[in-house]
Scaffold this motif. Structure first.
Motif, PDB file in Angstrom:
ATOM      1  N   ALA A 130      39.760  37.821  40.252  1.00 29.01           N
ATOM      2  CA  ALA A 130      39.852  38.991  39.382  1.00 29.01           C
ATOM      3  C   ALA A 130      39.834  38.574  37.924  1.00 29.01           C
ATOM      4  O   ALA A 130      40.873  38.512  37.273  1.00 29.01           O
ATOM      5  N   PRO A 131      38.684  38.251  37.416  1.00 27.92           N
ATOM      6  CA  PRO A 131      38.597  37.698  36.062  1.00 27.92           C
ATOM      7  C   PRO A 131      38.936  38.691  34.962  1.00 27.92           C
ATOM      8  O   PRO A 131      39.139  38.272  33.827  1.00 27.92           O
ATOM      9  N   ASP A 132      38.975  39.998  35.265  1.00 24.19           N
ATOM     10  CA  ASP A 132      39.188  40.928  34.146  1.00 24.19           C
ATOM     11  C   ASP A 132      40.653  41.323  33.979  1.00 24.19           C
ATOM     12  O   ASP A 132      40.966  42.306  33.322  1.00 24.19           O
ATOM     13  N   VAL A 133      41.576  40.544  34.548  1.00 26.82           N
ATOM     14  CA  VAL A 133      42.999  40.823  34.332  1.00 26.82           C
ATOM     15  C   VAL A 133      43.301  40.645  32.840  1.00 26.82           C
ATOM     16  O   VAL A 133      42.981  39.614  32.263  1.00 26.82           O
ATOM     17  N   ALA A 134      43.868  41.692  32.241  1.00 27.92           N
ATOM     18  CA  ALA A 134      44.085  41.651  30.799  1.00 27.92           C
ATOM     19  C   ALA A 134      45.474  41.102  30.452  1.00 27.92           C
ATOM     20  O   ALA A 134      45.624  40.332  29.513  1.00 27.92           O
ATOM     21  N   VAL A 135      46.440  41.505  31.222  1.00 28.28           N
ATOM     22  CA  VAL A 135      47.806  41.083  30.902  1.00 28.28           C
ATOM     23  C   VAL A 135      48.518  40.638  32.191  1.00 28.28           C
ATOM     24  O   VAL A 135      48.333  41.254  33.247  1.00 28.28           O
TER      25      VAL A 135
END
Ligand code: C2E
Ligand code: CA
Ligand code: CA
Length: 747
Positions: free
Chosen positions: A77-82
């Motif tokens: 899940a590369p788009d985890v922001a925080v």
């Protein structure tokens, strides 16, 4: 797996996701990963932030219960922001270990990390916070709902900044690559396709796109119009169509607006990027669809346009050079190289289809050019090009392969020579002049397995050469026989030329005798060539080659001088014999032929009456306007003229009277007929009668038998020549022969 568990918890804030589904794309919300070994903490976090939007986007939560689990999840899940990360989990250092792996092993630098711990005593070193790029460190009890919101917002804002920087860096990298690739294109269409693909790539849009620019195709003689130079996706049907023929859909409207305002137009249907040019040929690249314009820095787009412009000018320059190499300047048709490439391309694409190549050559174009001048000649060639283009339609390619030689290439059925000849039948109107012309064809049947474009054109030339040997308005197709024949002829011509240079040609002399007494009255000089390997090449073989190549002029002049010289020395030795020399059409056409003859006679000191020129009946009748004055000039010198091979041509009585020769020479084929009791003998009789009527002497050639001689004598033929008396004699044997037989052969 944790995702399943999220779905099971039925928490409204969680965007449930089926196992195996792609986790990576949901740009519409922020993904927040909660890593905590106490499920309650996760539930509480979700509850606290339920329904909350940060920086205009809702939140989406993921949960992991251990460092191990979080690591596995993040790698998908590369788009985890925080990441809200519990410091102490399976071990005291589990949290910090995970951070180290995220930044190091996974190389993920964008996600913002907020550390949470149950007790203040577990706070990490400042050093670690700096090294691992940790945003915040909080004690769990501190994180009230509002507090959590504030901390999260700050983290997300910094995440957003990082993301923009990264996108632009990627854009820039992409841009640089794109420019390099675009510069590698060497035709405008290839370049245009590249621009469209890259433009679509830049905005992340599917490639439905068109590129419009000023362009002319091969056959546009003088038009330079805006066309679709390249098209992709649902617009492919627009390829090469003119912009003004595409109707007025929203795309066309956007493109036209971009041209008119010289600016990029962001329309509902897509982006029409205006690409200016320093060399004057501007373009618009249109890509359909909505761009995600928030993500991209407009400066990146500007840079793309600028780079494209520079590259386009380069490509145009290359194309112009290519144009010069592939397009015929006079007619704007593809030239020989372009044709060869087209044939190659078609052969690669359709190796099985029966194709044909026709070379189309204007008969006697050089005469037309000489008569009317280059300007008219050029206009005529353009006229021919236009008619051929019309005849070609859309499936046949027409090219100009040499000065007055055109070519048509395409499916066999579309290339019937007769139909193409017809298209040129009507006279051309050139500057008020009406000029008619005819053409000859050299054809080649082409199948993919046997030839390349270059070879095919060469074969076409062979066939054309063959056709031209036959005369005007002729058609010849390439075959192996034609090829062999042409090769052999070329070989012979080389040999003949060097034999002549090395004085290895010589003359033999065949006696011409009085029909009744057999007394020798004259000699016919016959040319001989002994080739390197000692074989005698028959003149029937080498004379036509010498005629086609023009070598006959030198050969003939040499034969004339030699024969005159021989006759003069015989005369000096007391044998006053007439010398007959064969003269071909191209010799007769040499401007000062009669001057050459007069000089040779003077040099040799031979009275003109002792020289006889033999011209064949077909030559004599072919172009009376040229031949008559020549013969008149020769006769004025006192030279005799005999019409050779008489009976095989089509003399009319009136033209024969105008020619007023001294002698008719009955062709050997009619003499042969006298032997058998056949009617062919009748022709010899007619010729002898004709001679009597016109008061001309008649000689029969090829007399081999006593019967033939007897019949000819009975018919009243004056002179005879043939093996019955003697074959052609070498110079050395001539005096001896004359000594023994010169005075006669009794009947
Ligand atoms: P032509 O002018 O009709 O020459 C007569 C040909 O018949 C000669 O062939 C000669 O050798 C051959 N002949 C003579 N008597 C007999 C006979 O009884 N039976 C048979 N079967 N043949 C006989 P040649 O020498 O091979 O010459 C062939 C042709 O080549 C000539 O035909 C002439 O058209 C051309 N030629 C020869 N020498 C010259 C030349 O110096 N200049 C030009 N322009 N043409 C030449
Ligand atoms: Ca002759
Ligand atoms: Ca003859």
């Amino acid at each position: 797996m944790s995702l399943k568990r999220q779905a099971e918890t039925e928490d409204s804030l969680v965007f449930a996701s089926e196992e195996g589904e792609d986790l990576s794309t949901d740009a519409a919300c922020w993904t927040v990963l909660v890593v905590d070994d106490e499920p309650d903490v996760y539930a509480a976090t979700c509850l606290a932030l339920r329904g909350v939007e940060v920086l205009g986007r809702p939140l989406r939560f993921l949960h992991a219960e251990s460092g191990e689990e979080a690591f596995a999840l993040l790698s998908h899940a590369p788009d985890v922001a925080v990441i809200l990360l519990d410091v102490v989990m399976e071990s005291e250092s589990a949290g910090l270990d995970l951070v180290a792996r995220i930044r190091g092993e996974l190389g993920m630098h964008k996600p913002r990390i907020i550390l949470r711990t149950g007790q203040p005593g577990y706070a990490p070193e400042m050093q670690a916070i700096r090294d691992y790029d940790i945003n915040d460190y909080r004690i769990k009890s501190e994180l009230t709902r509002t507090r959590l919101y504030t901390v999260l917002t700050a983290a997300l804002r910094s995440y957003q900044t990082l993301e923009a920087v990264e996108t632009n860096r990627a854009d820039l990298e992409y841009l640089l690559n794109a420019q390099n690739e675009l510069l590698a294109a060497n035709t405008m269409p290839a370049f245009a396709l590249g621009v469209l693909e890259r433009l679509a790539g830049l905005f992340g849009m599917p490639v439905n796109a068109v590129f419009c620019s000023d362009a002319r195709r091969f056959h546009d003689v003088d038009e330079n119009r805006r066309r679709v130079v390249a098209a992709l996706g649902r617009y492919v049907d627009w390829s090469w169509r003119r912009l003004d023929s595409l109707g007025d859909g929203p795309e066309v409207e956007a493109i036209e607006l971009a041209f008119a305002t010289r600016r990029t137009v962001f329309a509902n249907c897509g982006i029409a990027a205006f690409l200016p040019s320093r060399t004057g040929s501007e373009a618009v690249a249109f890509v359909a669809g909505q761009a995600d314009s928030d993500v991209h820095d407009p400066r990146v787009f500007d840079m793309f346009v600028q780079n494209t412009t520079v590259a386009a000018d380069g490509v145009r320059l290359v194309e112009r050079l290519r144009d010069a190499a592939y397009v015929d300047g006079l007619t704007r048709l593809p030239n020989r190289s372009a044709l060869a490439e087209t044939i190659d391309t078609v052969l690669r694409a359709l190796p099985e289809a029966p194709q044909r190549l026709l070379l189309i050559d204007i008969d006697q174009f050089s005469e037309i050019n000489e008569t009317f001048g280059d300007r008219i000649g050029d206009a005529l060639l353009r006229g021919v090009a236009q008619r051929l283009e019309t005849q070609a339609g859309s499936i046949v390619r027409v090219a100009r392969v040499a000065n007055d030689t055109f070519a048509a290439f395409g499916p066999r059925d579309a290339l019937v020579p007769g139909e193409w000849a017809k298209s040129l039948d009507e006279p051309f109107d050139v500057e008020g002049l009406e000029i008619g012309l005819s053409v000859s064809f050299g054809g080649v049947e082409i199948r993919g397995d046997c030839v390349s474009g270059g070879e095919a054109i060469k074969m076409g030339y062979s066939a054309l050469k063959r056709a031209k040997q036959t005369g005007h308005r002729s058609v010849a197709f390439y075959s192996h026989e034609v090829a062999t024949e042409i090769k052999e002829r070329t070989r012979l011509l080389h040999g003949l030329r060097s034999a002549f240079d090395q004085q290895r040609l010589f003359l033999m002399y065949q006696p011409q005798v009085d029909a009744r007494t057999g007394r020798t009255l004259g000699l016919e000089a016959l040319m001989r060539w002994r080739s390197d390997d000692g074989r005698l090449v028959p003149p029937d073989r080498f004379i036509p080659i010498a005629e086609q190549s023009g070598l006959i002029k030198d050969l003939g002049a040499w034969a004339m001088r030699t024969a005159i010289h021989r006759a003069a020395s015989l005369r000096a030795a007391g044998q006053s014999l007439r010398m007959a020399v064969n003269v071909s059409m191209s010799q007769l056409l040499v401007p000062e032929f009669e001057v050459m003859v007069a000089e040779a006679l003077a040099e040799g000191g031979l009275p003109a009456e002792l020289l006889e020129i033999e011209i064949t009946e077909s030559v004599a009748m072919q172009s009376p306007d040229i031949v008559l004055p020549k013969l008149a000039a020769l006769k004025a010198l006192g030279v005799c003229v005999a019409i050779d091979d008489f009976g095989t041509g089509y003399s009319s009585l009136s033209s024969l009277e105008k020619l007023s020769p001294d002698r008719l020479k009955i062709d050997r084929s009619f003499v042969m007929g006298l032997d058998a009791e056949q009617n062919t003998g009748g022709i010899a009789e007619m010729i002898i009668d004709l001679g009597r009527t016109l008061g001309l002497s008649v000689i029969a050639e090829g007399v081999e038998t006593a019967t033939q001689r007897q019949k000819l004598v009975d018919l009243g033929c004056h002179e005879l020549q043939g093996y019955l008396f003697s074959p052609p004699l070498a110079l050395e044997s001539l005096p001896d022969w004359l000594e023994r037989h010169g005075e006669g052969f009794p009947l």
